[in-house]
Structure formats: structure tokens, C-alpha cells
Write an enzyme that holds these catalytic residues in place. Structure first.
Site, PDB file in Angstrom:
ATOM      1  N   ARG A 196     -22.837   4.121 -25.217  1.00 54.88           N
ATOM      2  CA  ARG A 196     -22.139   5.410 -25.314  1.00 54.88           C
ATOM      3  C   ARG A 196     -21.241   5.528 -26.544  1.00 54.88           C
ATOM      4  NH1 ARG A 196     -19.030   6.831 -20.235  1.00 54.88           N
ATOM      5  NH2 ARG A 196     -19.370   4.747 -19.418  1.00 54.88           N
TER       6      ARG A 196
ATOM      7  N   ASN B  74     -15.693   2.727 -23.313  1.00 53.95           N
ATOM      8  CA  ASN B  74     -17.140   2.941 -23.338  1.00 53.95           C
ATOM      9  C   ASN B  74     -17.563   4.017 -24.316  1.00 53.95           C
ATOM     10  OD1 ASN B  74     -17.873   1.100 -21.107  1.00 53.95           O
ATOM     11  ND2 ASN B  74     -16.551   2.478 -19.949  1.00 53.95           N
TER      12      ASN B  74
ATOM     13  N   LYS C 241       1.580  -1.061 -60.087  1.00 51.02           N
ATOM     14  CA  LYS C 241       0.796  -2.210 -59.609  1.00 51.02           C
ATOM     15  C   LYS C 241       1.266  -3.481 -60.283  1.00 51.02           C
ATOM     16  CE  LYS C 241      -2.274  -4.349 -61.375  1.00 51.02           C
ATOM     17  NZ  LYS C 241      -3.363  -4.935 -62.159  1.00 51.02           N
TER      18      LYS C 241
ATOM     19  N   TYR D 113      -5.528  -3.394 -69.454  1.00 45.50           N
ATOM     20  CA  TYR D 113      -6.860  -3.974 -69.277  1.00 45.50           C
ATOM     21  C   TYR D 113      -7.682  -3.726 -70.527  1.00 45.50           C
ATOM     22  CZ  TYR D 113     -11.349  -4.803 -66.853  1.00 45.50           C
ATOM     23  OH  TYR D 113     -12.567  -5.273 -66.464  1.00 45.50           O
TER      24      TYR D 113
HETATM   25  C1  UD1 Z   1     -17.838  -4.368 -13.802  1.00 44.51           C
HETATM   26  C2  UD1 Z   1     -17.734  -4.889 -12.379  1.00 44.51           C
HETATM   27  C3  UD1 Z   1     -17.058  -3.842 -11.501  1.00 44.51           C
HETATM   28  C4  UD1 Z   1     -15.702  -3.470 -12.077  1.00 44.51           C
HETATM   29  C5  UD1 Z   1     -15.871  -3.013 -13.507  1.00 44.51           C
HETATM   30  C6  UD1 Z   1     -14.516  -2.806 -14.142  1.00 44.51           C
HETATM   31  C7  UD1 Z   1     -19.681  -6.328 -12.086  1.00 44.51           C
HETATM   32  C8  UD1 Z   1     -21.031  -6.459 -11.482  1.00 44.51           C
HETATM   33  N1  UD1 Z   1     -19.037  -5.193 -11.865  1.00 44.51           N
HETATM   34  O1  UD1 Z   1     -18.744  -3.272 -13.721  1.00 44.51           O
HETATM   35  O2  UD1 Z   1     -16.894  -4.362 -10.190  1.00 44.51           O
HETATM   36  O3  UD1 Z   1     -15.115  -2.459 -11.284  1.00 44.51           O
HETATM   37  O4  UD1 Z   1     -16.563  -3.998 -14.291  1.00 44.51           O
HETATM   38  O5  UD1 Z   1     -14.666  -2.252 -15.411  1.00 44.51           O
HETATM   39  O6  UD1 Z   1     -19.217  -7.243 -12.724  1.00 44.51           O
HETATM   40  N2  UD1 Z   1     -21.534  -7.716 -20.052  1.00 44.51           N
HETATM   41  C9  UD1 Z   1     -22.154  -8.776 -20.659  1.00 44.51           C
HETATM   42  N3  UD1 Z   1     -23.436  -9.087 -20.291  1.00 44.51           N
HETATM   43  C10 UD1 Z   1     -24.104  -8.393 -19.334  1.00 44.51           C
HETATM   44  C11 UD1 Z   1     -23.449  -7.310 -18.721  1.00 44.51           C
HETATM   45  C12 UD1 Z   1     -22.165  -6.997 -19.088  1.00 44.51           C
HETATM   46  O7  UD1 Z   1     -21.592  -9.434 -21.533  1.00 44.51           O
HETATM   47  O8  UD1 Z   1     -25.247  -8.749 -19.053  1.00 44.51           O
HETATM   48  C13 UD1 Z   1     -20.159  -7.385 -20.482  1.00 44.51           C
HETATM   49  C14 UD1 Z   1     -20.030  -5.980 -20.996  1.00 44.51           C
HETATM   50  O9  UD1 Z   1     -20.222  -5.969 -22.388  1.00 44.51           O
HETATM   51  C15 UD1 Z   1     -18.610  -5.638 -20.620  1.00 44.51           C
HETATM   52  C16 UD1 Z   1     -18.353  -6.436 -19.350  1.00 44.51           C
HETATM   53  O10 UD1 Z   1     -19.342  -7.434 -19.329  1.00 44.51           O
HETATM   54  O11 UD1 Z   1     -17.691  -6.079 -21.590  1.00 44.51           O
HETATM   55  C17 UD1 Z   1     -18.439  -5.572 -18.102  1.00 44.51           C
HETATM   56  O12 UD1 Z   1     -19.736  -5.024 -18.021  1.00 44.51           O
HETATM   57  P1  UD1 Z   1     -19.979  -3.550 -17.534  1.00 44.51           P
HETATM   58  O13 UD1 Z   1     -21.412  -3.240 -17.634  1.00 44.51           O
HETATM   59  O14 UD1 Z   1     -19.011  -2.647 -18.189  1.00 44.51           O
HETATM   60  O15 UD1 Z   1     -19.615  -3.720 -16.001  1.00 44.51           O
HETATM   61  P2  UD1 Z   1     -19.448  -2.555 -14.978  1.00 44.51           P
HETATM   62  O16 UD1 Z   1     -20.787  -2.140 -14.510  1.00 44.51           O
HETATM   63  O17 UD1 Z   1     -18.563  -1.542 -15.519  1.00 44.51           O
HETATM   64 CA    CA Z   2     -17.405  -1.205 -17.641  1.00 46.58          CA
END
Ligand code: UD1
Ligand code: CA
Length: 468
Positions: A21, A233, A361, A397
Site C-alpha cells: 500500500r 501501511n 562556504k 576554484y
Molecule cells: C499482525 C498480528 C495481529 C496484530 C497486528 C498488529 C499475526 C498473525 N497477526 O497482523 O494479531 O494485531 O500484527 O499490527 O502476527 N512480516 C514478515 N514476514 C511475513 C509476514 C509479515 O516479515 O511473512 C512482517 C511485516 O513486514 C510486518 C510485520 O511482520 O512488519 C507484521 O505483519 P503484518 O502483515 O502487518 O501483520 P498483520 O496481519 O497486520
Molecule cells: Ca500490520
């Protein structure tokens, strides 16, 4: 501020997600808040916590994220682990396992920049080395978040929004995405994760049900400050968090006595130290390290970076100052601008005046020197009380090398002069307007270096030919 932990703590920072996004070529965690990449905010917080190490989980844009995370100068040891492909937050933390000892772990997200170290410290205290501690918050609109399901007071599970029943979706307490947990337990639980859920992902949040099954206490540390758990996001969320953060910084400065004309029109992207009675007009941006002495006034629309401004100096509107690595210093009672530009290595003494469209400068101006209009001073040493005329420049310069110009005390440089460096103008000397000075001059002398004026009496201008 740094905090002492009784037990060693490592942090895992999830930063592999795509950030679709944001609609940007730049990975989301490298977008900047207050001038600092999001993931660097999180690393800074980890350092304040005195964490032993940080394990950054990278994936999307890893070749851009890793050089930043591994850059020299991080205040704690950093390792990066790749997550390819990205199969969920549980899968992300699984990648950290080989890098983790068996002490405490705090799980953070690279896109949640404003969590305070004290908050994490309280969460670690709740974990106590043998419990699973979740950072939670009540949201009026909890949709999209994992819900904290309790039986009585005891936390039973986190249920993701997409997996939640209608009744569960009424729950307003949500998981922030941040937990503190003993690594020993976390590793065993991660090995048991599956992806049998609405999103077909490995959810980190499923460790809660394993903890409950294993009889490990699950505690929730609930906070009320939404900024600390706000994730980014989209560009709109980034801008909202930037403004909220700027307002907090502005409030903190005003509590110290700084008079901001309008806290909603103030931006600090670095560190600003202010003595008493500093006044800052609207739309100013401060970057890097800036210090303002007692009674300094900053006019509207100034950009000021890496600079020290001494007591009583006034920076008039639309002035741009950036000391970069060399720094800029402005002496006591100096008057700068409007529309002035001070570049790296500009060192201005007390009561120096720099006027509109003057660029300085790598030059030292001693007490009381003045350059008030449309001028350039580069690689120059300017003595006390020198008056540097409108439109004059140092030609520092030669196309290959830079050379110094020395203008000794009490010199008067007329308008529209070119001082071709290296050259010295002797003390008390005068340079006539329009001169191009290529040889050093004696103290007390008048130097004029320009074509002699010729006047022809009764000069007739050419006349227009009549049209054929
Ligand atoms: C997650 C939580 C949710 C919480 C929310 C808060 C889980 C399953 N859910 O959901 O309970 O309320 O955060 O914001 O954990 N990321 C990775 N690798 C992946 C997936 C995600 O590195 O495979 C990283 C993303 O870049 C991000 C963070 O993990 O920085 C959270 O991932 P995101 O997809 O935002 O989790 P949510 O679905 O929002
Ligand atoms: Ca999130």
C-alpha cells in the site's frame, strides 16, 4: 537513556513484508519518519533497551534493507536473516531461530517506529523470564487486528480478524504485534506452527494457544498510547504518524520553555538543543544536530541543519543553513538573512551580518564582518570589521583545485569584485568596485583593477533605418 535488564535480551525485528500500500519502490521499512528510516527507529529503541543483539528478518527489498541494518555505527549487534518466501509472521520469526540464544526475546515490527523503550521494559518485566507477555491495547475500531480472547482474566488465544467469529470481533482489546517471551519456549512453539487458517499463513500469534496448552502463563501488558503501537501501511498513515510525532516533540520543547509560534508547523528531524528564551516562527525544519543559544530567534521558513547558533543571534526568514559533516557556527548577536545560505564550514564570529542572497562556504568571518547583499564567500578567511560589497565573490576554484582568499581586518571590498584565489587583501585596504583582483595587496592601499572609464562627448546613437 538506557535501561538495565537483569537477563540478556535479544530482539527480533520483522521487516520482510512488502508494504504494497505504500506504492513505492523503496521498501516500507526504509520510508522515513522524522528523517529516520522506520526500521532504524526500531533498532534505536532496541539499543536503548540495552538489547544484546537484534535479528532483522528481511525479504522484500532485502538488498536495500540489509546494508542499512548492518551499517557500521549501529549501537547494538545486528544480524539479518532472509525470509523467502514470506509465509506469515510465525514463519518470519522461525528464520531467527538459528541466530537466537536461549534468553529473552522481544518481537518487534520494522514498520512500528514509535514504541518507547520503557514500555518494552515493562513488557519484559511482565515476561519475567518464564511467561509469554503480550503488548495489547483497546481500540474503538479493532477491525483488522488480532483479538485478545480471555477466559475471565486469563488470556486464552489471539484470534486474527479474518478467523474471528462475530462474537470475537466485538472484542476491543487487540494484539499490538509486540511480545516478550523466553527464547527456549518460543523455539519449541514455533516448531509446532501450521498454516490451517483463513489466510493460509504461519501466524506467530498461534504461540499463545501452545503456551496455554503447555500451562505457561500468558500475561497481557495493556497500554493506552496508540502512537506507540501504530504501524505504517500507507502514505496517509506515514504522514499522520509524522505529524503526531512532531506534535509530541514540539510539546516537549515548549515544556522546556522554547516558544514555538505554532507547534503544528514545526519539524524536527534530528536533535535540537535550546537554551532559554528561544523563539521559533512557523514552518521551520531542523535536521541533524542543532543547538540554539539563549534568546536566539529563528524567522519563518528556515531550514537549519548541523549548526550551532550562539546567544542573541537572529536568523531572518527563508534562510538555509546546512553544516553537513563540517558544521556551521553562528556567533553571538549575528544577524543572518533573510534568504541567506550557510554551507559546511561557515564559521561566523560575533555580530557578523550576512544579508540576502549571500552564500558562505568553508569560510571564517571574524567579529563584526559584514556581507550584506548578493555575495559569495568560499574558502575565505575574513578579518574583523571587514565590509564585503554587494555582488562580490571569491573565485576559489580554478577548475581543478580550491584556493584560499584572505581578507585582513578592516578591509573594504567594493561592489561587484572578483577576488581570484589564492590572494590576500592587506589590512585596512580598499578594493574599488568592479575590480578583478589577481595579486595580493598591501595593507592600507587602494586597489582598482578594471578598465579605465572612457567618455565620448556628444555621442550620437545609431538611428533606425526607415522601413522599405
Ligand atoms: C499482525 C498480528 C495481529 C496484530 C497486528 C498488529 C499475526 C498473525 N497477526 O497482523 O494479531 O494485531 O500484527 O499490527 O502476527 N512480516 C514478515 N514476514 C511475513 C509476514 C509479515 O516479515 O511473512 C512482517 C511485516 O513486514 C510486518 C510485520 O511482520 O512488519 C507484521 O505483519 P503484518 O502483515 O502487518 O501483520 P498483520 O496481519 O497486520
Ligand atoms: Ca500490520
Amino acid at each position: 537513556m538506557s535501561l538495565n535488564n537483569k537477563r540478556p535480551i535479544d530482539v527480533v525485528i520483522m521487516a520482510a513484508g512488502k508494504g504494497t500500500r505504500m506504492k513505492s519502490r523503496l521498501p516500507k521499512v526504509l520510508q522515513r519518519l522524522a528523517g529516520v528510516p522506520l526500521v532504524q527507529h526500531v533498532l534505536n529503541t532496541a539499543a536503548q533497551l540495552n538489547a544484546r543483539s537484534a535479528v532483522v528478518i528481511t525479504g522484500h527489498g532485502a538488498d536495500q534493507v540489509e546494508p542499512l541494518a548492518l551499517a557500521p555505527g549501529q549501537a547494538l549487534a545486528v544480524q539479518c536473516m532472509r525470509q523467502e518466501p514470506q509465509l506469515g509472521t510465525g514463519h518470519a520469526v522461525q528464520q531467527a531461530v538459528p541466530a537466537l540464544a536461549d534468553d529473552g526475546v522481544v518481537v518487534l515490527s520494522g514498520d512500528v517506529p514509535l514504541t518507547q523503550a520503557e514500555t518494552l521494559q515493562a513488557l519484559i518485566a511482565q515476561c519475567g523470564g518464564d511467561k509469554l507477555a503480550l503488548l495489547t491495547i483497546d481500540f474503538a475500531d479493532p477491525s483488522g487486528y488480532g483479538r485478545i480472547v480471555r477466559k475471565g482474566e486469563a488470556v486464552q488465544a489471539i484470534v486474527e480478524h479474518k478467523d474471528a467469529s462475530d462474537v470475537q470481533r466485538q472484542i476491543q482489546e487487540v494484539y499490538s504485534g509486540i511480545m516478550a517471551v523466553p527464547a527456549r519456549l518460543l523455539k519449541a512453539w514455533l516448531a509446532r506452527l501450521d498454516n490451517q487458517n483463513a489466510q493460509g499463513e504461519y501466524y506467530l500469534t498461534d504461540v499463545v494457544k501452545f503456551a496455554v496448552a503447555d500451562g505457561v502463563p500468558v500475561v497481557a501488558h495493556k497500554i493506552t498510547d496508540a502512537l506507540q503501537v501504530a504501524g505504517i501501511n500507507s502514505p496517509v498513515q506515514l504522514a499522520e504518524l509524522e505529524r503526531a510525532h512532531q506534535l509530541r516533540q514540539a510539546d516537549r520543547l515548549m515544556e522546556q520553555g522554547v516558544r514555538l509560534k505554532d507547534p503544528a508547523r514545526f519539524d524536527l528531524r534530528g536533535q535540537l538543543d535550546c537554551a532559554q528564551d528561544v523563539e521559533i516562527d512557523v514552518n521551520c525544519i531542523f535536521e541533524g544536530k542543532v543547538s540554539l543559544g539563549e534568546g536566539v530567534k529563528i524567522g519563518a521558513n528556515c531550514v537549519i541543519a548541523n549548526c550551532r547558533i550562539e546567544a542573541g543571534a537572529v536568523i531572518h526568514p527563508f534562510t538555509h543553513i546546512d553544516g553537513e559533516k563540517l558544521g556551521v557556527s553562528v556567533g553571538e548577536g549575528a544577524l543572518i538573512g533573510p534568504f541567506a545560505r550557510l554551507r559546511p564550514g561557515a564559521q561566523l564570529g560575533a555580530e557578523v551580518h550576512i544579508g540576502n542572497f549571500v552564500e558562505v562556504k568553508n569560510s571564517t568571518l571574524a567579529k563584526g564582518a559584514k556581507a550584506n547583499h548578493l555575495a559569495y564567500l568560499g574558502d575565505a578567511t575574513v578579518g574583523e570589521r571587514v565590509n564585503y560589497g554587494a555582488g562580490s565573490i571569491t573565485a576559489n576554484y580554478d577548475g581543478a583545485n580550491k584556493h584560499r582568499t584572505v581578507i585582513e581586518a578592516d578591509v573594504h571590498i567594493g561592489s561587484n569584485c572578483v577576488l581570484v584565489a589564492p590572494v590576500t587583501i592587506g589590512a585596512g585596504g580598499t578594493v574599488g568596485g568592479g575590480s578583478t583582483i589577481t595579486k595580493s595587496t598591501e595593507p592600507g592601499s587602494l586597489s582598482v583593477a578594471r578598465g579605465k572609464q572612457v567618455s565620448i562627448a556628444n555621442w550620437k546613437r545609431p538611428e533606425k533605418k526607415p522601413k522599405a
